[in-house]
Write a protein that holds these residues in place. Structure first.
Motif, PDB file in Angstrom:
ATOM      1  N   GLN A   1       0.822  -1.210   0.000  1.00 63.59           N
ATOM      2  CA  GLN A   1       0.000   0.000   0.000  1.00 63.59           C
ATOM      3  C   GLN A   1       0.856   1.260   0.000  1.00 63.59           C
ATOM      4  O   GLN A   1       0.573   2.217  -0.725  1.00 63.59           O
ATOM      5  CB  GLN A   1      -0.929  -0.007   1.218  1.00 63.59           C
TER       6      GLN A   1
ATOM      7  N   LYS B   1      -8.519  -4.062  -4.363  1.00 64.61           N
ATOM      8  CA  LYS B   1      -7.952  -2.816  -3.863  1.00 64.61           C
ATOM      9  C   LYS B   1      -6.547  -2.598  -4.411  1.00 64.61           C
ATOM     10  O   LYS B   1      -6.179  -1.462  -4.775  1.00 64.61           O
ATOM     11  CB  LYS B   1      -7.931  -2.804  -2.329  1.00 64.61           C
ATOM     12  N   HIS B   2      -5.767  -3.656  -4.501  1.00 64.73           N
ATOM     13  CA  HIS B   2      -4.423  -3.512  -5.052  1.00 64.73           C
ATOM     14  C   HIS B   2      -4.493  -3.082  -6.513  1.00 64.73           C
ATOM     15  O   HIS B   2      -3.706  -2.230  -6.960  1.00 64.73           O
ATOM     16  CB  HIS B   2      -3.645  -4.827  -4.917  1.00 64.73           C
TER      17      HIS B   2
ATOM     18  N   TYR C   1      -7.820  -5.099   2.287  1.00 64.59           N
ATOM     19  CA  TYR C   1      -6.799  -5.080   1.229  1.00 64.59           C
ATOM     20  C   TYR C   1      -6.831  -6.436   0.527  1.00 64.59           C
ATOM     21  O   TYR C   1      -6.520  -7.465   1.113  1.00 64.59           O
ATOM     22  CB  TYR C   1      -5.409  -4.794   1.798  1.00 64.59           C
TER      23      TYR C   1
END
Length: 244
Positions: A96, A144-145, A140
């Motif tokens: 992130q 989301k990545h 996550y």
């Protein structure tokens, strides 16, 4: 609050996590100063608890706020500050933070460094094991990545780089976000519509944009509204088309 010494760290971690969530909520509503105050408080709690993962997550949200309010240099500083003692951070947290670095660098038009940051984030994500992550990283996942890496690549594509990889990642993010994750889905669709409007078929962008509007219509989010205004500005070049 006064509490037994044995509960000190857990209390500060819990309150810091709450303040981090409240700060994001304020930022999403457009209350930037209140968000900054809450993030500062959350960071202090994380540091008192010696909670390195929470400290990194708070600095990540602070970086995102700085980038979204036109301060990419400050955002880069915050993301890199969070990576101090990265050996104490989990794979998803490190991934992130490198996406934050990539987004800041893309805003600064530092193309090769952006690509390097995204590559590093991808490498960290290959070591991602959900059960090893702190509770606040529970959301996550692949979607989301894909969104966090697709956003900086879309920035580069709008500047003239090949849009293929950015479009692939944002499309994967849209597919991964279900109806329950409304705000994230709206963000993905709006970014993909903007990318397509600038680099692809404007009529395809219209179809994606209509879906984005349908999802965004259920929300009260200044952040989503800002994305829609950017889509509107990108659509100006094609305003001679009735559908646009």
């Amino acid at each position: 609050a006064i509490c037994p010494d044995k509960l000190h760290d857990e209390l500060h971690s819990a309150v810091g996590d709450l303040a981090d969530v409240a700060g994001f909520t304020a930022m999403d509503a457009g209350a930037q100063e209140e968000g900054r105050w809450m993030y500062s408080f959350a960071l202090g709690c994380a540091e008192k608890a010696k909670d390195w993962s929470l400290r990194a997550d708070v600095l990540s949200t602070m970086a995102k706020q700085a980038i979204s309010t036109g301060q990419p240099d400050e955002g880069l500083t915050l993301a890199e500050l969070a990576l101090v003692r990265s050996d104490r951070l989990t794979a998803a947290v490190r991934a992130q933070l490198d996406t934050d670095r990539g987004r800041a660098l893309a805003k600064m038009r530092r193309v090769q460094e952006t690509l390097t940051a995204i590559g590093t984030a991808d490498e960290h994500f290959t070591h991602f094991i959900p059960g090893n992550e702190p509770p606040f990283m529970a959301n996550y996942d692949d979607a989301k990545h894909a969104l966090l890496t697709g956003q900086p690549l879309a920035e580069l594509a709008i500047l003239g780089r090949d849009p293929g990889e950015a479009a692939d990642r944002l499309t994967a993010a849209v597919a991964g976000y279900t109806e329950e994750k409304t705000r994230s889905r709206a963000v993905c669709l709006t970014k993909l519509a903007s990318l397509t409007m600038v680099t692809g078929d404007p009529l395809q962008a219209v179809a994606i944009g209509h879906e984005a509007l349908k999802v965004a219509g259920t929300l009260r989010s200044r952040r989503v509204a800002h994305g829609l205004r950017k889509l509107s500005s990108h659509a100006t070049a094609h305003q001679q088309l009735d559908d646009v």
